[in-house]
Design a protein around this motif. Sequence first.
Motif, PDB file in Angstrom:
ATOM      1  N   PRO A  35       0.812  -1.228   0.000  1.00  0.00           N
ATOM      2  CA  PRO A  35       0.000   0.000   0.000  1.00  0.00           C
ATOM      3  C   PRO A  35       0.841   1.271   0.000  1.00  0.00           C
ATOM      4  CG  PRO A  35      -0.936  -1.607   1.511  1.00  0.00           C
ATOM      5  CD  PRO A  35       0.401  -2.149   1.087  1.00  0.00           C
ATOM      6  N   ILE A  36       1.949   1.264   0.712  1.00  0.00           N
ATOM      7  CA  ILE A  36       2.826   2.441   0.760  1.00  0.00           C
ATOM      8  C   ILE A  36       3.433   2.709  -0.614  1.00  0.00           C
ATOM      9  CG2 ILE A  36       5.005   3.313   1.709  1.00  0.00           C
ATOM     10  CD1 ILE A  36       4.226   1.814   4.312  1.00  0.00           C
ATOM     11  N   LEU A  37       3.890   1.658  -1.293  1.00  0.00           N
ATOM     12  CA  LEU A  37       4.498   1.820  -2.622  1.00  0.00           C
ATOM     13  C   LEU A  37       3.482   2.343  -3.634  1.00  0.00           C
ATOM     14  CD1 LEU A  37       6.650  -1.438  -2.963  1.00  0.00           C
ATOM     15  CD2 LEU A  37       7.363   0.799  -2.127  1.00  0.00           C
ATOM     16  N   HIS A  38       2.331   1.713  -3.675  1.00  0.00           N
ATOM     17  CA  HIS A  38       1.343   2.076  -4.691  1.00  0.00           C
ATOM     18  C   HIS A  38       0.770   3.463  -4.444  1.00  0.00           C
ATOM     19  CE1 HIS A  38       0.836  -1.756  -7.028  1.00  0.00           C
ATOM     20  NE2 HIS A  38       1.544  -2.194  -5.993  1.00  0.00           N
ATOM     21  N   GLN A  39       0.494   3.802  -3.180  1.00  0.00           N
ATOM     22  CA  GLN A  39      -0.042   5.135  -2.908  1.00  0.00           C
ATOM     23  C   GLN A  39       0.978   6.224  -3.235  1.00  0.00           C
ATOM     24  OE1 GLN A  39      -4.070   4.306  -1.628  1.00  0.00           O
ATOM     25  NE2 GLN A  39      -2.995   6.119  -2.317  1.00  0.00           N
ATOM     26  N   ALA A  40       2.256   5.947  -2.982  1.00  0.00           N
ATOM     27  CA  ALA A  40       3.291   6.916  -3.343  1.00  0.00           C
ATOM     28  C   ALA A  40       3.340   7.100  -4.854  1.00  0.00           C
ATOM     29  CB  ALA A  40       4.649   6.457  -2.818  1.00  0.00           C
ATOM     30  N   ALA A  41       3.196   6.011  -5.586  1.00  0.00           N
ATOM     31  CA  ALA A  41       3.205   6.090  -7.050  1.00  0.00           C
ATOM     32  C   ALA A  41       1.987   6.839  -7.568  1.00  0.00           C
ATOM     33  CB  ALA A  41       3.249   4.681  -7.639  1.00  0.00           C
ATOM     34  N   TYR A  42       0.807   6.562  -7.005  1.00  0.00           N
ATOM     35  CA  TYR A  42      -0.404   7.242  -7.457  1.00  0.00           C
ATOM     36  C   TYR A  42      -0.280   8.754  -7.262  1.00  0.00           C
ATOM     37  CZ  TYR A  42      -2.501   2.540  -7.084  1.00  0.00           C
ATOM     38  OH  TYR A  42      -2.785   1.205  -7.201  1.00  0.00           O
ATOM     39  N   ALA A  43       0.265   9.154  -6.107  1.00  0.00           N
ATOM     40  CA  ALA A  43       0.424  10.585  -5.825  1.00  0.00           C
ATOM     41  C   ALA A  43       1.387  11.232  -6.812  1.00  0.00           C
ATOM     42  CB  ALA A  43       0.906  10.791  -4.397  1.00  0.00           C
ATOM     43  N   ALA A  44       2.501  10.562  -7.087  1.00  0.00           N
ATOM     44  CA  ALA A  44       3.514  11.119  -7.983  1.00  0.00           C
ATOM     45  C   ALA A  44       3.007  11.213  -9.418  1.00  0.00           C
ATOM     46  CB  ALA A  44       4.782  10.266  -7.928  1.00  0.00           C
ATOM     47  N   LEU A  45       2.204  10.237  -9.833  1.00  0.00           N
ATOM     48  CA  LEU A  45       1.700  10.196 -11.204  1.00  0.00           C
ATOM     49  C   LEU A  45       0.382  10.950 -11.375  1.00  0.00           C
ATOM     50  CD1 LEU A  45       2.424   6.423 -12.007  1.00  0.00           C
ATOM     51  CD2 LEU A  45       3.699   8.403 -12.864  1.00  0.00           C
ATOM     52  N   GLY A  46      -0.205  11.390 -10.271  1.00  0.00           N
ATOM     53  CA  GLY A  46      -1.485  12.086 -10.351  1.00  0.00           C
ATOM     54  C   GLY A  46      -2.642  11.167 -10.695  1.00  0.00           C
ATOM     55  N   LEU A  47      -2.565   9.906 -10.260  1.00  0.00           N
ATOM     56  CA  LEU A  47      -3.619   8.938 -10.548  1.00  0.00           C
ATOM     57  C   LEU A  47      -4.695   9.010  -9.470  1.00  0.00           C
ATOM     58  CD1 LEU A  47      -1.419   5.856 -11.550  1.00  0.00           C
ATOM     59  CD2 LEU A  47      -2.635   7.415 -13.081  1.00  0.00           C
ATOM     60  N   ASP A  48      -5.943   9.061  -9.889  1.00  0.00           N
ATOM     61  CA  ASP A  48      -7.072   9.102  -8.961  1.00  0.00           C
ATOM     62  C   ASP A  48      -7.408   7.668  -8.567  1.00  0.00           C
ATOM     63  OD1 ASP A  48      -9.246   9.778  -7.458  1.00  0.00           O
ATOM     64  OD2 ASP A  48     -10.532  10.291  -9.170  1.00  0.00           O
ATOM     65  N   ALA A  49      -6.653   7.139  -7.600  1.00  0.00           N
ATOM     66  CA  ALA A  49      -6.793   5.738  -7.218  1.00  0.00           C
ATOM     67  C   ALA A  49      -6.433   5.566  -5.749  1.00  0.00           C
ATOM     68  CB  ALA A  49      -5.886   4.866  -8.086  1.00  0.00           C
ATOM     69  N   VAL A  50      -6.919   4.491  -5.181  1.00  0.00           N
ATOM     70  CA  VAL A  50      -6.591   4.139  -3.803  1.00  0.00           C
ATOM     71  C   VAL A  50      -6.234   2.661  -3.769  1.00  0.00           C
ATOM     72  CG1 VAL A  50      -8.953   3.542  -3.125  1.00  0.00           C
ATOM     73  CG2 VAL A  50      -7.327   4.339  -1.394  1.00  0.00           C
ATOM     74  N   TYR A  51      -5.362   2.285  -2.817  1.00  0.00           N
ATOM     75  CA  TYR A  51      -4.849   0.914  -2.735  1.00  0.00           C
ATOM     76  C   TYR A  51      -5.027   0.412  -1.306  1.00  0.00           C
ATOM     77  CZ  TYR A  51      -1.493  -2.932  -3.619  1.00  0.00           C
ATOM     78  OH  TYR A  51      -0.866  -4.159  -3.778  1.00  0.00           O
ATOM     79  N   LEU A  52      -5.764  -0.690  -1.160  1.00  0.00           N
ATOM     80  CA  LEU A  52      -6.056  -1.259   0.153  1.00  0.00           C
ATOM     81  C   LEU A  52      -5.505  -2.673   0.281  1.00  0.00           C
ATOM     82  CD1 LEU A  52      -9.830  -0.246   0.463  1.00  0.00           C
ATOM     83  CD2 LEU A  52      -7.843   0.986   1.366  1.00  0.00           C
ATOM     84  N   ARG A 273      12.406   4.975  -1.775  1.00  0.00           N
ATOM     85  CA  ARG A 273      12.515   5.928  -0.667  1.00  0.00           C
ATOM     86  C   ARG A 273      11.290   5.853   0.245  1.00  0.00           C
ATOM     87  NH1 ARG A 273      14.515   9.295  -4.804  1.00  0.00           N
ATOM     88  NH2 ARG A 273      12.524  10.410  -4.967  1.00  0.00           N
ATOM     89  N   ALA A 274      10.116   5.703  -0.343  1.00  0.00           N
ATOM     90  CA  ALA A 274       8.895   5.604   0.459  1.00  0.00           C
ATOM     91  C   ALA A 274       8.930   4.360   1.345  1.00  0.00           C
ATOM     92  CB  ALA A 274       7.671   5.573  -0.454  1.00  0.00           C
ATOM     93  N   ALA A 275       9.405   3.252   0.788  1.00  0.00           N
ATOM     94  CA  ALA A 275       9.476   2.015   1.562  1.00  0.00           C
ATOM     95  C   ALA A 275      10.540   2.102   2.649  1.00  0.00           C
ATOM     96  CB  ALA A 275       9.767   0.841   0.635  1.00  0.00           C
ATOM     97  N   ASP A 276      11.700   2.666   2.311  1.00  0.00           N
ATOM     98  CA  ASP A 276      12.759   2.822   3.313  1.00  0.00           C
ATOM     99  C   ASP A 276      12.282   3.673   4.476  1.00  0.00           C
ATOM    100  OD1 ASP A 276      14.766   1.263   2.171  1.00  0.00           O
ATOM    101  OD2 ASP A 276      15.517   2.902   0.927  1.00  0.00           O
ATOM    102  N   HIS A 277      11.541   4.736   4.177  1.00  0.00           N
ATOM    103  CA  HIS A 277      11.023   5.614   5.218  1.00  0.00           C
ATOM    104  C   HIS A 277      10.068   4.851   6.134  1.00  0.00           C
ATOM    105  CE1 HIS A 277       9.728   9.325   7.156  1.00  0.00           C
ATOM    106  NE2 HIS A 277       8.476   8.948   6.965  1.00  0.00           N
ATOM    107  N   ALA A 278       9.221   4.016   5.540  1.00  0.00           N
ATOM    108  CA  ALA A 278       8.277   3.238   6.341  1.00  0.00           C
ATOM    109  C   ALA A 278       8.998   2.233   7.225  1.00  0.00           C
ATOM    110  CB  ALA A 278       7.295   2.516   5.419  1.00  0.00           C
ATOM    111  N   LEU A 279      10.066   1.650   6.701  1.00  0.00           N
ATOM    112  CA  LEU A 279      10.790   0.630   7.457  1.00  0.00           C
ATOM    113  C   LEU A 279      11.623   1.215   8.590  1.00  0.00           C
ATOM    114  CD1 LEU A 279      11.946  -1.746   4.576  1.00  0.00           C
ATOM    115  CD2 LEU A 279      10.212  -2.204   6.322  1.00  0.00           C
ATOM    116  N   GLN A 280      11.906   2.492   8.548  1.00  0.00           N
ATOM    117  CA  GLN A 280      12.683   3.119   9.611  1.00  0.00           C
ATOM    118  C   GLN A 280      11.965   3.028  10.950  1.00  0.00           C
ATOM    119  OE1 GLN A 280      13.593   7.128   8.422  1.00  0.00           O
ATOM    120  NE2 GLN A 280      15.009   6.478   6.813  1.00  0.00           N
TER     121      GLN A 280
END
Length: 286
Positions: A35-52, A273-280
């Motif tokens: 979920p962290i990876l996909h939501q980060a990608a959606y935000a960066a690409l401007g995709l109107d989507a959610v990942y659960l 980077r998003a995943a590394d941040h979450a794993l910290q």
Amino acid sequence: MTANHEARPVQALDEAPARELCGIILHPAGHTLSPILHQAAYAALGLDAVYLAFDVAPSALEGAVAGMRALGVRQLSVSLPHKEAVLKLANHISPEAQQIGAANTLTRTDDAIVADNTDWVGVLRTLEPHGPWKGRRATVLGAGGAARAVVYALRHLGMDVLVTNRTRERASRLVDELGGRVGSINEPYDLLVNATPLGLQPQVDASPVGAEELQPRALIFDTVYRPLETRLLREAAARGCRTQDGLDMLVHQAVEQIRLWSGHSPDPALLRRAADHALQGDTALR
């Protein structure tokens, strides 16, 4: 999706409905970073989507895929223990997933659900910077869905592949279908890949092989990414081996999944980077 033994959402959506709904089905669901990876990608690409994330027991898998159709879910990532069983529930199967015999992605196109495998792409993209690999020797630990994708990728790279598994019959079936041979951990290798869940939280003290079986100067690639530094990788570094964690594989397979449904590819470095941040904040890694 709330009754016992049925698919149940791990996280709730507390904002306005998105145009596209995506997610991941697995059991248990606590270890996933998807979920962290996909939501980060959606935000960066401007995709109107959610990942659960959905915790789906094996007995509920057929109902979960039916729910995908009924709810108009655009894409589901497929993780343990469903990668092989899910093939029977798709309308169409990509050539790669068909040959591998496992799928990690279900994508809805119109009224059809297509099963695909992007795990092998993740393996390929992770190993390419460490190459060239043609003609070199690889030992793969495991013979499940993840191992099948690994072997497919290694054969694509032109490697001599050996598979070892606690159930020899399953390893034999894998190499009969994908190539390679069955052998033992004691044979020489340039690359060792752990494609089993050993070492995954909460079994952080487990390792698929003994430290004495790790061959110095080889690359040791653990597909487990949580914890990021597994016991296998720690012992490999101490033995003078090169190491590769499983997070890059996760990132690259996610990039390909997103491309399949959206036509756009996010920057892998951003997802890492998003995943590394979450794993910290993961205390199991300290």
